[in-house]
Every structure is written in structure tokens, then in C-alpha cells.
Design a protein around this motif. Sequence first.
Motif, PDB file in Angstrom:
ATOM      1  N   GLU A   1      65.129  82.128 -19.125  1.00 31.25           N
ATOM      2  CA  GLU A   1      64.759  80.811 -18.597  1.00 31.25           C
ATOM      3  C   GLU A   1      63.911  80.039 -19.609  1.00 31.25           C
ATOM      4  N   HIS A   2      62.957  80.716 -20.246  1.00 33.72           N
ATOM      5  CA  HIS A   2      62.130  80.044 -21.268  1.00 33.72           C
ATOM      6  C   HIS A   2      62.987  79.570 -22.442  1.00 33.72           C
ATOM      7  N   LEU A   3      63.896  80.416 -22.894  1.00 32.27           N
ATOM      8  CA  LEU A   3      64.777  80.033 -23.996  1.00 32.27           C
ATOM      9  C   LEU A   3      65.666  78.859 -23.613  1.00 32.27           C
ATOM     10  N   ARG A   4      66.175  78.888 -22.395  1.00 41.93           N
ATOM     11  CA  ARG A   4      67.030  77.797 -21.915  1.00 41.93           C
ATOM     12  C   ARG A   4      66.249  76.477 -21.926  1.00 41.93           C
ATOM     13  N   GLU A   5      65.041  76.480 -21.410  1.00 38.84           N
ATOM     14  CA  GLU A   5      64.214  75.272 -21.392  1.00 38.84           C
ATOM     15  C   GLU A   5      63.897  74.809 -22.812  1.00 38.84           C
ATOM     16  N   TYR A   6      63.582  75.770 -23.677  1.00 34.04           N
ATOM     17  CA  TYR A   6      63.264  75.448 -25.066  1.00 34.04           C
ATOM     18  C   TYR A   6      64.467  74.803 -25.760  1.00 34.04           C
ATOM     19  N   ILE A   7      65.636  75.370 -25.566  1.00 40.20           N
ATOM     20  CA  ILE A   7      66.845  74.828 -26.176  1.00 40.20           C
ATOM     21  C   ILE A   7      67.154  73.435 -25.629  1.00 40.20           C
ATOM     22  N   TYR A   8      67.004  73.232 -24.327  1.00 42.94           N
ATOM     23  CA  TYR A   8      67.217  71.902 -23.746  1.00 42.94           C
ATOM     24  C   TYR A   8      66.245  70.891 -24.346  1.00 42.94           C
ATOM     25  N   ASP A   9      64.980  71.297 -24.537  1.00 43.83           N
ATOM     26  CA  ASP A   9      63.991  70.415 -25.153  1.00 43.83           C
ATOM     27  C   ASP A   9      64.384  70.067 -26.586  1.00 43.83           C
ATOM     28  N   LEU A  10      64.848  71.064 -27.334  1.00 43.68           N
ATOM     29  CA  LEU A  10      65.296  70.812 -28.706  1.00 43.68           C
ATOM     30  C   LEU A  10      66.479  69.848 -28.733  1.00 43.68           C
ATOM     31  N   GLN A  11      67.425  70.047 -27.828  1.00 46.10           N
ATOM     32  CA  GLN A  11      68.581  69.152 -27.755  1.00 46.10           C
ATOM     33  C   GLN A  11      68.152  67.730 -27.416  1.00 46.10           C
ATOM     34  N   ASP A  12      67.187  67.606 -26.526  1.00 47.81           N
ATOM     35  CA  ASP A  12      66.678  66.289 -26.154  1.00 47.81           C
ATOM     36  C   ASP A  12      65.984  65.633 -27.345  1.00 47.81           C
ATOM     37  N   ASP A  13      65.190  66.414 -28.094  1.00 48.82           N
ATOM     38  CA  ASP A  13      64.528  65.887 -29.281  1.00 48.82           C
ATOM     39  C   ASP A  13      65.540  65.397 -30.311  1.00 48.82           C
ATOM     40  N   ILE A  14      66.614  66.148 -30.490  1.00 47.98           N
ATOM     41  CA  ILE A  14      67.659  65.757 -31.434  1.00 47.98           C
ATOM     42  C   ILE A  14      68.309  64.449 -30.985  1.00 47.98           C
ATOM     43  N   LYS A  15      68.567  64.349 -29.689  1.00 47.59           N
ATOM     44  CA  LYS A  15      69.180  63.129 -29.144  1.00 47.59           C
ATOM     45  C   LYS A  15      68.286  61.912 -29.398  1.00 47.59           C
ATOM     46  N   TRP A  16      66.980  62.050 -29.124  1.00 51.59           N
ATOM     47  CA  TRP A  16      66.052  60.943 -29.333  1.00 51.59           C
ATOM     48  C   TRP A  16      65.931  60.588 -30.808  1.00 51.59           C
ATOM     49  N   SER A  17      65.905  61.602 -31.671  1.00 52.26           N
ATOM     50  CA  SER A  17      65.815  61.348 -33.111  1.00 52.26           C
ATOM     51  C   SER A  17      67.020  60.551 -33.596  1.00 52.26           C
ATOM     52  N   LYS A  18      68.202  60.929 -33.141  1.00 48.93           N
ATOM     53  CA  LYS A  18      69.410  60.205 -33.528  1.00 48.93           C
ATOM     54  C   LYS A  18      69.369  58.773 -33.008  1.00 48.93           C
ATOM     55  N   SER A  19      68.883  58.608 -31.798  1.00 42.33           N
ATOM     56  CA  SER A  19      68.793  57.275 -31.215  1.00 42.33           C
ATOM     57  C   SER A  19      67.838  56.395 -32.012  1.00 42.33           C
ATOM     58  N   PHE A  20      66.683  56.941 -32.392  1.00 41.26           N
ATOM     59  CA  PHE A  20      65.720  56.165 -33.176  1.00 41.26           C
ATOM     60  C   PHE A  20      66.257  55.867 -34.571  1.00 41.26           C
ATOM     61  N   GLU A  21      67.004  56.796 -35.159  1.00 39.00           N
ATOM     62  CA  GLU A  21      67.594  56.551 -36.479  1.00 39.00           C
ATOM     63  C   GLU A  21      68.540  55.359 -36.425  1.00 39.00           C
ATOM     64  N   LYS A  22      69.296  55.244 -35.347  1.00 41.06           N
ATOM     65  CA  LYS A  22      70.259  54.155 -35.203  1.00 41.06           C
ATOM     66  C   LYS A  22      69.576  52.791 -35.052  1.00 41.06           C
TER      67      LYS A  22
END
Length: 76
Positions: free
Chosen positions: A26-47
Amino acid sequence: MSSPQITTLVKIMETLPDSLQEKVTEHLREYIYDLQDDIKWSKSFEKTQSKLVMAARRAKQEIAEGKAVALDYEQL
């Protein structure tokens, strides 16, 4: 296809009792979801980075030219 790191992680997980495996998973799942969300936001800000810079420059110029109006928080 598993990387050596994932294989090692699975072996470590298998040594844990089932209840701890569930908690770690469960901790790993939450951590991975957070990382995916961070990547999504980073890409959005880059654009939008260049547009944000242009808007900031325009605002700074309007302030310097006396064209800016103070924000009325009551109108929000």
C-alpha cells in the motif's frame, strides 16, 4: 520483464509476513501514484512555462507603466 532491482524487492517482500506485505504494498502504491502525479504536473508546467514567463513580463511592464490596478479581493 523485471529489472534486478524489482526482483530484489520482490524477494525482500516475500520474506515479510503477509500483513506487512500488504502494508508495504500500500505504501509503495501510494508512493508510485505520487510520483506519477509529480511527473504529470512537471510536464504540464513545462508546456506552459513560456506562457507564464510572458505573462509575468507583461504584468511587470504594466506595473512599470502605471497601467496595473490593485486586485480587489472582494470581487473574487
